[in-house]
Design a protein around this motif. Structure first.
Motif, PDB file in Angstrom:
ATOM      1  N   GLN A 174       0.838  -1.197   0.000  1.00 46.93           N
ATOM      2  CA  GLN A 174       0.000   0.000   0.000  1.00 46.93           C
ATOM      3  C   GLN A 174       0.879   1.255   0.000  1.00 46.93           C
ATOM      4  OE1 GLN A 174      -2.661  -0.292   3.281  1.00 46.93           O
ATOM      5  NE2 GLN A 174      -4.322  -0.895   1.931  1.00 46.93           N
ATOM      6  N   VAL A 178       0.980   4.143  -2.846  1.00 51.09           N
ATOM      7  CA  VAL A 178       0.716   5.562  -2.567  1.00 51.09           C
ATOM      8  C   VAL A 178       1.835   6.416  -3.187  1.00 51.09           C
ATOM      9  CG1 VAL A 178       0.687   7.297  -0.718  1.00 51.09           C
ATOM     10  CG2 VAL A 178      -0.646   5.207  -0.471  1.00 51.09           C
ATOM     11  N   ASN A 182       1.304   9.270  -5.917  1.00 48.65           N
ATOM     12  CA  ASN A 182       1.760  10.649  -5.723  1.00 48.65           C
ATOM     13  C   ASN A 182       2.636  11.119  -6.873  1.00 48.65           C
ATOM     14  OD1 ASN A 182       0.445  10.755  -3.332  1.00 48.65           O
ATOM     15  ND2 ASN A 182       2.252  10.408  -2.056  1.00 48.65           N
TER      16      ASN A 182
END
Ligand code: ADP
Length: 361
Positions: A174, A178, A182
């Motif tokens: 995870q 992320v 981003n």
């Protein structure tokens, strides 16, 4: 490209007396390329100022050997020739960097005259090199989280009968996704603000709302590190802009302020109107500061003072590049003051819209 155009337009073309077919001089003077005409004895009978400034011509001679050789070939067989050359002006004249030219050499009339046209490619090549570097950097930045994800997926597969390990690795997956999200998000924002075309969604934007929204989005990360964000300064200031992009810019500054500060410190976001009709958003931290030698470069894409720390904070290396482009797009600028060990202040300066009317006496 622009510099060479200006150079060619601003300085009148230097003419050497000699027989040019009628009308040729005026045609040459409107061309964007540097132009040189040599006669049957290799003498330069006409040269644009740019051709001299770039070091192709000195006195009445073509001083770049390749050009002279080409001119002779063309004179001999009448064939038009094209090539690319690098011209390095002599160091004695204080300019040592070479410039690249696309050159076209053609016969001019029937008296042995030869025309040399040279178009400056230097700027185009520079932009190409920057683009290539950028693509290489992006690929490199993408490779890390993608590689980690694939490794983690494999590990999860092998640990299928250990629920605790699966949970741990899933958490790390995870985290990597992320990071990837981003990076892609920042790349998309950057591509929106990097181009020359104006932003489509410009309207009156309240700075109070921009700061409040940016603060809201940055709050969770800052709170996790026990960093207090305080706002202050002048209320009611308005600028013309794209609110989403302005929020992103201010949020990036707050995120950085929190990321590069020790736990338990304070970040201050303050707005004010300057005497010259601008507004300022100042983001001040009590963080690690930035070494003087790095100050100039921190706004470059993917430049990090300490890559390990940036990786740890989950930074993409694009935050400040986005801030810079967003402010430029809004007709403003971003500056930084910093002292190692004491902290930093980043200042976004934008043109003020509708200066607030002073209260009646
Ligand atoms: P990153 O994602 O690495 O934070 P940025 O473009 O936002 O990328 O910032 C570039 C670099 O500038 C950072 O890696 C960090 O070294 C430095 N930097 C930015 N803001 C601050 C700050 N407030 N205090 C100290 N260093 C900072």
């Amino acid at each position: 490209m622009r510099v060479s155009e200006r150079a060619q337009q601003a300085v009148p073309t230097a003419t050497i007396q000699g027989g040019l077919p009628p009308g040729i001089a005026s045609v040459l003077s409107v061309l964007r390329s540097s132009a040189v005409v040599v006669d049957g004895e290799d003498r330069v009978v006409r040269a644009s100022s740019a051709a001299r400034a770039f070091g192709m011509v000195a006195g009445d001679r073509l001083v770049v050997d390749e050009l002279l050789a080409l001119a002779r070939l063309v004179r001999r067989d009448g064939e038009i020739r094209e090539t690319e050359i690098q011209v390095v002006p002599s160091p004695a004249r204080g300019r040592t960097e070479g410039r690249w030219f696309a050159v076209r050499v053609a016969p001019l009339g029937s008296h042995g005259l030869v025309l040399v046209l040279a178009e400056d490619l230097t700027e185009m090549r520079r932009v190409e090199a920057i683009r290539r570097d950028f693509v290489a950097n992006v690929s490199h930045e993408l490779k890390t989280p993608v590689g980690a994800l694939s490794l983690l997926a494999e590990t999860v597969e092998n640990a299928a009968d250990d629920p605790e390990a699966v949970r741990r690795f899933a958490g790390r997956m995870q985290h990597e996704s992320v990071r990837l999200t981003n990076l892609v998000q920042d790349l998309m924002t950057l591509s929106r603000v990097q181009g020359d075309e104006p932003l489509p969604d410009m309207r009156a934007v309240s700075l109070d709302e921009v700061v409040a929204e940016a603060l809201d989005r940055a709050q969770t990360k800052a709170a996790a590190r026990d960093i207090e964000i305080v706002t202050g300064g002048q209320d009611g200031l308005t600028v013309r802009g794209d609110d989403d992009l302005l929020v992103t810019a201010v949020r990036n500054l707050i995120d950085n302020a929190a990321a590069y500060s020790p736990e338990g410190t304070r970040v201050v976001v303050a707005t004010r109107q300057t005497d010259d009709g601008q507004v300022e958003i100042n983001v001040t931290d009590q963080g690690i500061g930035i070494p003087e030698g790095d100050l100039e470069r921190i706004f470059e894409r993917f430049y990090r003072v300490d890559p390990a720390r940036s990786r740890q904070t989950g930074g993409t290396g694009l935050g400040l590049a986005i801030v810079k482009h967003v402010t430029t797009k809004h007709g403003g600028e971003v500056t930084v003051w910093s002292k190692e060990g004491s902290g930093s202040t980043f200042t976004i300066r934008l043109p003020l819209l509708n200066p607030p009317t002073p209260p009646n006496p």
